[in-house]
Design a protein around this motif. Structure first.
Motif, PDB file in Angstrom:
ATOM      1  N   UNK A   1      43.264  74.663  38.385  1.00  0.00           N
ATOM      2  CA  UNK A   1      43.967  75.936  38.274  1.00  0.00           C
ATOM      3  C   UNK A   1      44.302  76.210  36.811  1.00  0.00           C
ATOM      4  N   UNK A   2      44.067  77.441  36.371  1.00  0.00           N
ATOM      5  CA  UNK A   2      44.345  77.801  34.982  1.00  0.00           C
ATOM      6  C   UNK A   2      45.809  77.544  34.651  1.00  0.00           C
ATOM      7  N   UNK A   3      46.017  76.764  33.587  1.00  0.00           N
ATOM      8  CA  UNK A   3      47.370  76.517  33.108  1.00  0.00           C
ATOM      9  C   UNK A   3      48.114  75.413  33.801  1.00  0.00           C
ATOM     10  N   UNK A   4      47.421  74.669  34.658  1.00  0.00           N
ATOM     11  CA  UNK A   4      48.113  73.599  35.369  1.00  0.00           C
ATOM     12  C   UNK A   4      48.512  72.496  34.388  1.00  0.00           C
ATOM     13  N   UNK A   5      49.743  71.930  34.478  1.00  0.00           N
ATOM     14  CA  UNK A   5      50.776  72.316  35.448  1.00  0.00           C
ATOM     15  C   UNK A   5      51.802  73.328  34.908  1.00  0.00           C
ATOM     16  N   UNK A   6      52.226  73.157  33.642  1.00  0.00           N
ATOM     17  CA  UNK A   6      53.413  73.894  33.188  1.00  0.00           C
ATOM     18  C   UNK A   6      53.204  75.396  33.093  1.00  0.00           C
TER      19      UNK A   6
ATOM     20  N   UNK B   1      48.172  67.313  56.544  1.00  0.00           N
ATOM     21  CA  UNK B   1      49.546  67.172  56.032  1.00  0.00           C
ATOM     22  C   UNK B   1      49.769  65.872  55.273  1.00  0.00           C
ATOM     23  N   UNK B   2      48.791  65.474  54.478  1.00  0.00           N
ATOM     24  CA  UNK B   2      48.986  64.279  53.658  1.00  0.00           C
ATOM     25  C   UNK B   2      50.087  64.543  52.645  1.00  0.00           C
ATOM     26  N   UNK B   3      50.918  63.544  52.424  1.00  0.00           N
ATOM     27  CA  UNK B   3      52.047  63.715  51.529  1.00  0.00           C
ATOM     28  C   UNK B   3      52.161  62.600  50.518  1.00  0.00           C
ATOM     29  N   UNK B   4      53.147  62.726  49.669  1.00  0.00           N
ATOM     30  CA  UNK B   4      53.480  61.685  48.701  1.00  0.00           C
ATOM     31  C   UNK B   4      54.473  60.764  49.405  1.00  0.00           C
ATOM     32  N   UNK B   5      53.923  59.688  49.951  1.00  0.00           N
ATOM     33  CA  UNK B   5      54.690  58.875  50.904  1.00  0.00           C
ATOM     34  C   UNK B   5      55.038  57.482  50.390  1.00  0.00           C
ATOM     35  N   UNK B   6      54.619  57.168  49.174  1.00  0.00           N
ATOM     36  CA  UNK B   6      54.957  55.877  48.589  1.00  0.00           C
ATOM     37  C   UNK B   6      55.280  56.071  47.119  1.00  0.00           C
ATOM     38  N   UNK B   7      55.916  55.081  46.536  1.00  0.00           N
ATOM     39  CA  UNK B   7      56.244  55.152  45.111  1.00  0.00           C
ATOM     40  C   UNK B   7      54.970  55.275  44.292  1.00  0.00           C
ATOM     41  N   UNK B   8      53.903  54.614  44.731  1.00  0.00           N
ATOM     42  CA  UNK B   8      52.626  54.677  44.010  1.00  0.00           C
ATOM     43  C   UNK B   8      52.057  56.097  44.018  1.00  0.00           C
ATOM     44  N   UNK B   9      52.248  56.824  45.105  1.00  0.00           N
ATOM     45  CA  UNK B   9      51.747  58.199  45.200  1.00  0.00           C
ATOM     46  C   UNK B   9      52.367  59.103  44.139  1.00  0.00           C
ATOM     47  N   UNK B  10      53.582  58.804  43.743  1.00  0.00           N
ATOM     48  CA  UNK B  10      54.289  59.667  42.800  1.00  0.00           C
ATOM     49  C   UNK B  10      53.639  59.688  41.428  1.00  0.00           C
ATOM     50  N   UNK B  11      52.756  58.725  41.149  1.00  0.00           N
ATOM     51  CA  UNK B  11      52.038  58.721  39.876  1.00  0.00           C
ATOM     52  C   UNK B  11      51.136  59.938  39.743  1.00  0.00           C
ATOM     53  N   UNK B  12      50.793  60.577  40.866  1.00  0.00           N
ATOM     54  CA  UNK B  12      49.918  61.757  40.843  1.00  0.00           C
ATOM     55  C   UNK B  12      50.690  63.062  40.691  1.00  0.00           C
ATOM     56  N   UNK B  13      52.010  62.981  40.590  1.00  0.00           N
ATOM     57  CA  UNK B  13      52.823  64.182  40.373  1.00  0.00           C
ATOM     58  C   UNK B  13      52.992  64.369  38.868  1.00  0.00           C
ATOM     59  N   UNK B  14      52.621  65.541  38.321  1.00  0.00           N
ATOM     60  CA  UNK B  14      52.735  65.750  36.874  1.00  0.00           C
ATOM     61  C   UNK B  14      54.172  65.563  36.385  1.00  0.00           C
ATOM     62  N   UNK B  15      54.302  65.008  35.193  1.00  0.00           N
ATOM     63  CA  UNK B  15      55.629  64.816  34.608  1.00  0.00           C
ATOM     64  C   UNK B  15      56.334  66.156  34.477  1.00  0.00           C
ATOM     65  N   UNK B  16      57.569  66.210  34.921  1.00  0.00           N
ATOM     66  CA  UNK B  16      58.350  67.430  34.815  1.00  0.00           C
ATOM     67  C   UNK B  16      57.997  68.502  35.811  1.00  0.00           C
ATOM     68  N   UNK B  17      57.165  68.196  36.804  1.00  0.00           N
ATOM     69  CA  UNK B  17      56.785  69.184  37.808  1.00  0.00           C
ATOM     70  C   UNK B  17      58.037  69.760  38.455  1.00  0.00           C
ATOM     71  N   UNK B  18      58.131  71.090  38.491  1.00  0.00           N
ATOM     72  CA  UNK B  18      59.367  71.742  38.929  1.00  0.00           C
ATOM     73  C   UNK B  18      59.293  72.326  40.329  1.00  0.00           C
ATOM     74  N   UNK B  19      58.147  72.147  41.010  1.00  0.00           N
ATOM     75  CA  UNK B  19      58.015  72.671  42.359  1.00  0.00           C
ATOM     76  C   UNK B  19      58.435  71.651  43.403  1.00  0.00           C
ATOM     77  N   UNK B  20      57.965  71.874  44.626  1.00  0.00           N
ATOM     78  CA  UNK B  20      58.242  70.966  45.736  1.00  0.00           C
ATOM     79  C   UNK B  20      57.097  69.996  45.921  1.00  0.00           C
ATOM     80  N   UNK B  21      57.405  68.772  46.292  1.00  0.00           N
ATOM     81  CA  UNK B  21      56.367  67.845  46.717  1.00  0.00           C
ATOM     82  C   UNK B  21      56.568  67.533  48.195  1.00  0.00           C
TER      83      UNK B  21
END
Length: 331
Positions: free
Chosen positions: A268-273, A296-316
Motif C-alpha cells: 500500500x502506498x505510504x505504508x505504514x505511517x 480471522x488469523x490474528x496476532x496471537x503470540x508475542x512472536x507475531x507482534x514482530x510483524x506489527x510496524x513500530x508505532x502502528x497506531x491502528x488496531x491489531x
C-alpha cells in the motif's frame, strides 16, 4: 552556432531520464513514511469474539466445526458471551468483535454459527428459533480438545447466549465490532432499524461488517455509520493502489473500516505511517490482521507482534487477547 546548440541537445537527449528521476523523487517524497509524522505509542487491540477458545488454523474450511478441535483450555471463557467480552476488555481490548444471528421473533442473538449442531446441544438453523429457545441451549456442549473423550465446557454454557440488546446494555460505552454472518439484505435492514433507535453518540462506538448485500442496505439507512464488507474494501483499496501514489484518497476510503492483512500491507502506498496518516485524516479505521487475512488469523503470540510496524497506531486483530493485551500494555 553549433557550440550553442550542444547543451540543448544534451538536455533533450537526457530528458526522459530527468523526468523519470523527478517522478521517482515525487513518489518517494509523497509516500515515504520518513516524511510522515512519526507515530508513537502502542497499537490498539481488537479481541475477536472476546476471550475465546482457539484452535489450529491449518486445514480448516468454512465447513470445519472448530469446537471439535480446540486447544486444551487455558481459560474458562466461551466466545461471544458477556463474560468473555468483559474478560477481553479487562485484558486490554479496545474493541471487541461479536457475531449476530437474527432470531425467529425479530431479535438478534450473539452466536457465530449458521447452525446449532457444532457447539450446542441443539439442532437446526439458528435463525429458525426464537431468542428464548436459543437461550435455553448449552453453548459449550460440543467443545472438545481430545477428539470427544472429554467435553470440558459441557453444562457450563446453559443460558449463556446473549442478545445484542443485552450486550449493549452490559457495555454501554465500549467499542464493538458487529459481524453480520449472512449475505441476506433483509438482515442488514433489520439490524439498521434496530441500531437507528440508539443515540448518535452510541452509534459512533459501533462498527458493522459482513456480507456485501446486508452492509449495503444497512448503510443506506444509516449512512453515517462506519461499515465494512468485501465490496467496500475493494472500492477503497483498488483505486488507492492505482493512484494513491499521488496522495489522492478515493472517496470510498472515507469514514469506513479497512482490514489489512500484514502480507499485503507493505504494497500500500505510504505504508505504514503515511498511509495511516491519510486514513486517520479521513476518519477511517485500520485493522491489521495476520497473514493473508483468511479465517480471522490474528496476532496471537508475542512472536507475531514482530510483524506489527513500530508505532502502528491502528488496531491489531487478536484471538488471544489474554496473551497479547498484557504485553502491549506493558510497553
Amino acid at each position: 552556432m553549433s557550440l550553442d546548440h550542444k547543451p540543448r541537445k544534451s538536455w533533450f537527449k537526457h530528458k526522459p531520464l530527468w523526468i523519470l528521476v523527478a517522478f521517482l523523487f515525487f513518489v518517494t517524497f509523497t509516500n515515504s513514511s520518513y516524511f510522515a509524522q512519526k507515530a508513537t505509542g502502542s497499537p490498539l487491540l481488537l479481541a475477536h469474539r472476546g476471550m475465546a477458545q482457539t484452535f489450529p488454523m491449518e486445514g480448516i474450511t468454512d465447513e470445519t466445526c472448530t469446537a471439535e478441535q480446540i486447544y486444551p483450555p487455558e481459560h474458562p471463557y466461551l466466545e461471544n458471551t458477556i463474560a468473555s467480552m468483559r474478560a477481553a476488555f479487562d485484558a486490554g481490548a479496545d474493541v471487541v468483535e461479536l457475531d449476530v444471528q437474527p432470531t425467529k421473533d425479530g431479535q438478534f442473538a450473539i452466536f457465530h454459527d449458521w447452525t446449532l449442531g457444532c457447539r450446542t446441544n441443539g439442532k437446526g438453523v439458528t435463525r429458525d428459533f426464537s431468542l428464548a429457545e436459543l437461550q435455553k441451549l448449552d453453548i459449550g456442549y460440543k467443545y472438545t480438545a481430545d477428539g470427544g473423550k472429554t467435553f470440558p465446557f459441557r453444562g457450563k454454557g446453559i443460558g449463556m447466549m446473549p442478545s445484542l440488546s443485552e450486550v449493549l446494555q452490559a457495555f454501554p460505552d465500549r467499542s464493538l465490532l458487529i459481524h453480520v454472518k449472512s449475505n441476506d439484505p433483509n438482515e442488514g435492514q433489520q439490524l439498521a432499524n434496530y441500531l437507528s433507535t440508539l443515540p448518535t453518540e452510541r452509534l459512533a462506538t459501533l462498527t458493522v461488517y459482513g456480507g456485501d448485500k446486508p452492509i449495503e442496505d444497512l448503510h443506506k439507512i444509516l449512512p453515517e455509520m462506519r461499515v465494512m464488507s468485501k465490496a467496500t474494501l475493494k472500492s477503497c483499496l483498488i483505486p488507492y493502489m492505482a493512484i494513491g501514489w499521488t496522495g489522492y484518497i478515493p472517496q470510498a476510503c472515507e469514514q469506513t473500516q479497512l482490514h489489512i492483512p500484514d502480507q499485503i500491507a507493505p504494497w500500500l502506498w505510504g505504508w505504514p505511517n503515511r498511509f495511516m496518516e491519510r486514513m486517520e485524516r479521513n476518519q477511517t479505521r485500520v485493522v491489521l490482521v495476520a497473514g493473508s487475512g483468511d479465517f480471522s488469523r490474528g496476532f496471537d503470540s508475542v512472536e507475531d507482534l514482530a510483524n506489527v510496524p513500530a508505532g502502528f497506531s491502528g488496531l491489531i486483530w487478536t484471538n488471544r487477547i489474554d496473551r497479547i493485551g498484557p504485553v502491549i500494555h506493558a510497553k
